[in-house]
Design an enzyme around this catalytic site. Structure first.
Site, short mmCIF file in Angstrom:
data_model
loop_
_atom_site.label_atom_id
_atom_site.label_comp_id
_atom_site.label_asym_id
_atom_site.label_seq_id
_atom_site.Cartn_x
_atom_site.Cartn_y
_atom_site.Cartn_z
N ASP A 194 0.87 -1.18 0.00
CA ASP A 194 0.00 0.00 0.00
C ASP A 194 0.91 1.23 0.00
O ASP A 194 1.46 1.59 1.03
CB ASP A 194 -0.89 -0.03 1.24
CG ASP A 194 -1.66 1.25 1.48
OD1 ASP A 194 -1.87 2.00 0.52
OD2 ASP A 194 -2.05 1.50 2.64
N GLU A 228 -0.66 10.78 0.52
CA GLU A 228 -1.96 10.12 0.69
C GLU A 228 -2.16 9.59 2.10
O GLU A 228 -3.26 9.67 2.65
CB GLU A 228 -2.09 8.98 -0.32
CG GLU A 228 -3.51 8.41 -0.44
CD GLU A 228 -3.85 7.34 0.58
OE1 GLU A 228 -5.04 6.99 0.71
OE2 GLU A 228 -2.92 6.84 1.26
#
Length: 353
Positions: A194, A228
């Site tokens: 991720d 993010e």
């Protein structure tokens, strides 16, 4: 998935895996992403893809299409979880503050790298302040909280002054050893899949577009965001001509989830609310037409760059897909089949009208 389908993807998969391993081995916690951005920038240059660098330090690559309006934008983020030195204890060990949404038990026992403001890197291990079962009878009862976790440095340091003499100070970034492994059975085990898995997939997609020489129907932008994990990676620099904004990020796996390590996961809803219904349904139809293994899922404790863009006020149609990844924000794992299914869905989408 057919043997023929797997074989046709081997060359591209080799490139995606090569990029993924390289990306995973570059420390890049949110707030300290210059090195990994420079790596992606050099790959854009090698592929001959035009790009710009935004003020936040993210990259925006653009591939012209047959139509200049409307436009599309895809995003994946290269920043990861990490930590920062919060305090130097009197015995020379470090207290950390977290960067991103992980739980402290997930990094207990992990090797780490401490980068000073001068650019020097030291190694250490993240432990509790009561790590020895031979000394602390009830060590398992100690809450795994910021206050109870330390970094044991791999240097001779017995005091805060010793540690500071190394150049280590409050505010220095701490990265976790990803411990990357690619198994013969096709699994990729590492921290920070991720979202480096998605960045590697987008690089593979862009390489394929360049090499095939087949024009996209619409001008398309690829944003490699770098904030993010802290909530604002892809919420700016979206051209006004962009109508559809597709975030490529991991699909979360666990109890009650449909997603597994082999599929492309198509998100219907996350903590920010539902994703655009018609866009999601079109992605499902494209997956069906391409014969891909996919799952539609809901991620209850999740937010993406696409939802961040909506909160920033952009008038866009937003979607979210990505490879299924097990044990998110911990010791993550996915399979090459998930990379392939995600790659092929992006490919089908970009060439669709």
């Amino acid at each position: 998935m057919t043997e023929k389908g797997v074989g046709a993807f081997v060359k591209t998969l080799d490139y995606v895996l090569e990029q993924l391993v390289a990306l995973l081995n570059i420390p890049s916690p949110s707030g300290n992403t210059e090195k990994v951005i420079q790596y992606v920038e050099s790959e854009f240059q090698r592929l001959g893809i035009s790009y710009t660098l935004n003020h936040k330090g993210g990259l925006i690559a653009t591939i012209a299409g047959q139509q200049a309006v409307p436009q599309r934008m895809l995003t994946a983020h290269v920043d990861t979880l990490g930590a920062m030195v919060k305090e130097i204890h009197p015995n020379g060990t470090l207290r950390l503050t977290n960067i991103g949404g992980f739980r402290w038990h997930s990094v207990e026992g992990e090797y780490c790298w401490i980068e000073t403001s001068q650019g020097n890197v030291f190694t250490g291990t993240i432990l509790t302040r009561q790590p020895s079962v031979h000394v602390y009878r009830e060590m398992e009862k100690l809450p795994r909280t910021e206050e109870n976790m330390i970094v044991r440095l791999d240097e001779i340091t017995k005091s805060a002054a010793d540690t500071r003499a190394l150049g280590i100070e409050v505010g220095d970034f701490v990265s976790f050893d990803p411990r990357v492994q690619v198994t013969d059975s096709g699994f990729i085990k590492s921290r920070h899949l991720d979202d480096k898995a998605s960045v590697a997939i987008l690089l593979g997609v862009m390489k394929d577009i360049v090499e095939q020489g087949k024009a996209l129907p619409y001008t398309t932008h690829f944003l490699i965001s770098n904030n993010e994990e802290i909530g604002y990676g892809g919420n700016s620099n979206i051209p006004r001509e962009v109508k559809e904004y597709l975030a490529v990020d991991m699909g979360a796996i666990g109890d009650g989830q449909a997603t597994d390590e082999y599929c492309v996961s198509i998100c219907a809803k996350d903590s920010s609310g539902p994703y655009h219904k018609a866009f999601r349904q079109r992605l499902v139809e494209l997956a069906k037409e391409a014969g891909l293994y996919y799952k539609v899922d809901i991620y209850p404790y999740y937010g993406s760059d696409a939802s961040a863009a909506l909160r920033a006020g952009y008038d866009i149609v937003h979607g979210l897909i990505g490879p299924g990844i097990d044990a998110s924000h911990s010791h993550e794992r996915t399979h090459t089949q998930a990379l392939e299914n995600t790659f092929k869905l992006i490919q089908a989408y970009l060439h669709s009208r």
